[in-house]
Design a protein around this motif. Structure first.
Motif, PDB file in Angstrom:
ATOM      1  N   VAL A 189       0.873  -1.167   0.000  1.00  0.00           N
ATOM      2  CA  VAL A 189       0.000   0.000   0.000  1.00  0.00           C
ATOM      3  C   VAL A 189       0.911   1.217   0.000  1.00  0.00           C
ATOM      4  O   VAL A 189       1.763   1.364   0.872  1.00  0.00           O
ATOM      5  N   THR A 190       0.729   2.075  -0.987  1.00  0.00           N
ATOM      6  CA  THR A 190       1.536   3.292  -1.040  1.00  0.00           C
ATOM      7  C   THR A 190       0.700   4.448  -0.505  1.00  0.00           C
ATOM      8  O   THR A 190      -0.439   4.646  -0.916  1.00  0.00           O
ATOM      9  N   ALA A 191       1.280   5.167   0.414  1.00  0.00           N
ATOM     10  CA  ALA A 191       0.647   6.346   0.986  1.00  0.00           C
ATOM     11  C   ALA A 191       1.539   7.542   0.667  1.00  0.00           C
ATOM     12  O   ALA A 191       2.653   7.380   0.174  1.00  0.00           O
ATOM     13  N   ARG A 192       1.075   8.712   0.956  1.00  0.00           N
ATOM     14  CA  ARG A 192       1.840   9.922   0.621  1.00  0.00           C
ATOM     15  C   ARG A 192       3.233   9.922   1.257  1.00  0.00           C
ATOM     16  O   ARG A 192       4.196  10.258   0.622  1.00  0.00           O
ATOM     17  N   GLY A 193       3.327   9.514   2.506  1.00  0.00           N
ATOM     18  CA  GLY A 193       4.605   9.587   3.188  1.00  0.00           C
ATOM     19  C   GLY A 193       5.287   8.263   3.422  1.00  0.00           C
ATOM     20  O   GLY A 193       6.374   8.220   3.977  1.00  0.00           O
ATOM     21  N   GLY A 194       4.653   7.167   3.015  1.00  0.00           N
ATOM     22  CA  GLY A 194       5.279   5.888   3.298  1.00  0.00           C
ATOM     23  C   GLY A 194       4.668   4.735   2.546  1.00  0.00           C
ATOM     24  O   GLY A 194       3.725   4.893   1.771  1.00  0.00           O
ATOM     25  N   TYR A 195       5.262   3.585   2.789  1.00  0.00           N
ATOM     26  CA  TYR A 195       4.763   2.336   2.222  1.00  0.00           C
ATOM     27  C   TYR A 195       4.350   1.423   3.376  1.00  0.00           C
ATOM     28  O   TYR A 195       4.962   1.450   4.449  1.00  0.00           O
ATOM     29  N   HIS A 196       3.351   0.627   3.131  1.00  0.00           N
ATOM     30  CA  HIS A 196       2.918  -0.393   4.071  1.00  0.00           C
ATOM     31  C   HIS A 196       3.041  -1.715   3.324  1.00  0.00           C
ATOM     32  O   HIS A 196       2.438  -1.887   2.270  1.00  0.00           O
ATOM     33  N   LEU A 197       3.849  -2.590   3.858  1.00  0.00           N
ATOM     34  CA  LEU A 197       4.162  -3.843   3.184  1.00  0.00           C
ATOM     35  C   LEU A 197       3.733  -5.002   4.078  1.00  0.00           C
ATOM     36  O   LEU A 197       4.129  -5.071   5.235  1.00  0.00           O
ATOM     37  N   ILE A 198       2.913  -5.882   3.530  1.00  0.00           N
ATOM     38  CA  ILE A 198       2.412  -7.051   4.254  1.00  0.00           C
ATOM     39  C   ILE A 198       2.880  -8.290   3.518  1.00  0.00           C
ATOM     40  O   ILE A 198       2.668  -8.417   2.310  1.00  0.00           O
ATOM     41  N   ARG A 199       3.499  -9.206   4.254  1.00  0.00           N
ATOM     42  CA  ARG A 199       3.962 -10.473   3.666  1.00  0.00           C
ATOM     43  C   ARG A 199       3.358 -11.614   4.478  1.00  0.00           C
ATOM     44  O   ARG A 199       3.572 -11.723   5.677  1.00  0.00           O
ATOM     45  N   PHE A 200       2.602 -12.474   3.813  1.00  0.00           N
ATOM     46  CA  PHE A 200       1.997 -13.627   4.467  1.00  0.00           C
ATOM     47  C   PHE A 200       3.081 -14.644   4.795  1.00  0.00           C
ATOM     48  O   PHE A 200       3.970 -14.894   3.991  1.00  0.00           O
ATOM     49  N   VAL A 201       3.012 -15.213   5.985  1.00  0.00           N
ATOM     50  CA  VAL A 201       3.988 -16.199   6.439  1.00  0.00           C
ATOM     51  C   VAL A 201       3.449 -17.585   6.136  1.00  0.00           C
ATOM     52  O   VAL A 201       2.363 -17.949   6.595  1.00  0.00           O
ATOM     53  N   GLU A 202       4.209 -18.335   5.358  1.00  0.00           N
ATOM     54  CA  GLU A 202       3.826 -19.707   5.036  1.00  0.00           C
ATOM     55  C   GLU A 202       4.432 -20.637   6.075  1.00  0.00           C
ATOM     56  O   GLU A 202       5.607 -20.530   6.410  1.00  0.00           O
ATOM     57  N   THR A 203       3.597 -21.530   6.612  1.00  0.00           N
ATOM     58  CA  THR A 203       4.054 -22.483   7.613  1.00  0.00           C
ATOM     59  C   THR A 203       3.529 -23.874   7.265  1.00  0.00           C
ATOM     60  O   THR A 203       2.680 -24.023   6.392  1.00  0.00           O
ATOM     61  N   ALA A 204       4.015 -24.867   7.993  1.00  0.00           N
ATOM     62  CA  ALA A 204       3.566 -26.244   7.782  1.00  0.00           C
ATOM     63  C   ALA A 204       2.136 -26.424   8.283  1.00  0.00           C
ATOM     64  O   ALA A 204       1.413 -27.290   7.807  1.00  0.00           O
ATOM     65  N   PHE A 205       1.730 -25.602   9.229  1.00  0.00           N
ATOM     66  CA  PHE A 205       0.361 -25.674   9.733  1.00  0.00           C
ATOM     67  C   PHE A 205      -0.466 -24.576   9.091  1.00  0.00           C
ATOM     68  O   PHE A 205       0.041 -23.750   8.350  1.00  0.00           O
ATOM     69  N   ASP A 206      -1.748 -24.555   9.361  1.00  0.00           N
ATOM     70  CA  ASP A 206      -2.649 -23.568   8.775  1.00  0.00           C
ATOM     71  C   ASP A 206      -2.375 -22.197   9.387  1.00  0.00           C
ATOM     72  O   ASP A 206      -2.917 -21.840  10.413  1.00  0.00           O
ATOM     73  N   SER A 207      -1.513 -21.443   8.745  1.00  0.00           N
ATOM     74  CA  SER A 207      -1.064 -20.170   9.286  1.00  0.00           C
ATOM     75  C   SER A 207      -1.983 -19.024   8.888  1.00  0.00           C
ATOM     76  O   SER A 207      -2.476 -18.970   7.766  1.00  0.00           O
ATOM     77  N   SER A 208      -2.196 -18.126   9.817  1.00  0.00           N
ATOM     78  CA  SER A 208      -2.952 -16.910   9.532  1.00  0.00           C
ATOM     79  C   SER A 208      -2.160 -15.714  10.052  1.00  0.00           C
ATOM     80  O   SER A 208      -2.687 -14.840  10.711  1.00  0.00           O
ATOM     81  N   VAL A 209      -0.880 -15.711   9.728  1.00  0.00           N
ATOM     82  CA  VAL A 209       0.037 -14.701  10.246  1.00  0.00           C
ATOM     83  C   VAL A 209       0.709 -13.977   9.079  1.00  0.00           C
ATOM     84  O   VAL A 209       0.989 -14.569   8.048  1.00  0.00           O
ATOM     85  N   PHE A 210       0.949 -12.683   9.285  1.00  0.00           N
ATOM     86  CA  PHE A 210       1.720 -11.932   8.308  1.00  0.00           C
ATOM     87  C   PHE A 210       2.682 -11.002   9.021  1.00  0.00           C
ATOM     88  O   PHE A 210       2.475 -10.630  10.174  1.00  0.00           O
ATOM     89  N   LEU A 211       3.744 -10.649   8.309  1.00  0.00           N
ATOM     90  CA  LEU A 211       4.705  -9.678   8.797  1.00  0.00           C
ATOM     91  C   LEU A 211       4.390  -8.352   8.109  1.00  0.00           C
ATOM     92  O   LEU A 211       4.231  -8.297   6.891  1.00  0.00           O
TER      93      LEU A 211
END
Length: 136
Positions: A86-108
């Motif tokens: 997501v690009t905003a006027r003053g910054g970027y917001h970056l979301i990366r989904f974490v892949e795991t061996a179990f059913d993960s619902s986590v992102f960095l």
């Protein structure tokens, strides 16, 4: 392989990063935070990013149904989306989904200063961080 705290510390070392958090997108809770949060509020940023991540991850618009059959899609452990920018006027917001061996619902989630960061470098470093992250 690194834990949450080490991962967040390494994320802060990426040029231009102002803040980082590991977020559960089903609850919107930050599992760990480092640096500054947008508007000085990591918890609100985590909840709002989780809503965006959940909508994107579950959206049929981003699946590649035309390239993979139903059986192939059912076998995939990962979701249809790798990351969001997501690009905003003053910054970027970056979301990366974490892949795991179990059913993960986590992102960095990274918040970057637009003037001081290189989005391509941040994206590649974030990919490497999530690949090395160990959740237990």
């Amino acid at each position: 392989m690194s834990g949450i705290d080490a991962c967040l510390s390494e994320a802060l070392a990426i040029p231009g990063v102002r803040g980082a958090s590991l977020v559960d997108w089903t609850t919107g809770l930050a599992l760990g935070v480092a640096g500054e949060g947008p508007n000085h509020d990591h918890e609100t940023a985590a909840a709002e990013a989780a809503e965006l991540a959940r909508l994107t991850f579950e959206s049929s618009a981003f699946t590649q149904a035309d390239q993979a059959g139903p059986a192939e899609q059912a076998e995939r452990a990962d979701g249809p989306v790798e990351d969001l920018i997501v690009t905003a006027r003053g910054g970027y917001h970056l979301i990366r989904f974490v892949e795991t061996a179990f059913d993960s619902s986590v992102f960095l989630y990274l918040w970057l200063d637009r003037a001081e960061s290189n989005l391509a470098v941040a994206r590649f470093r974030l990919r490497d961080l999530t690949a090395a992250l160990v959740l237990s």
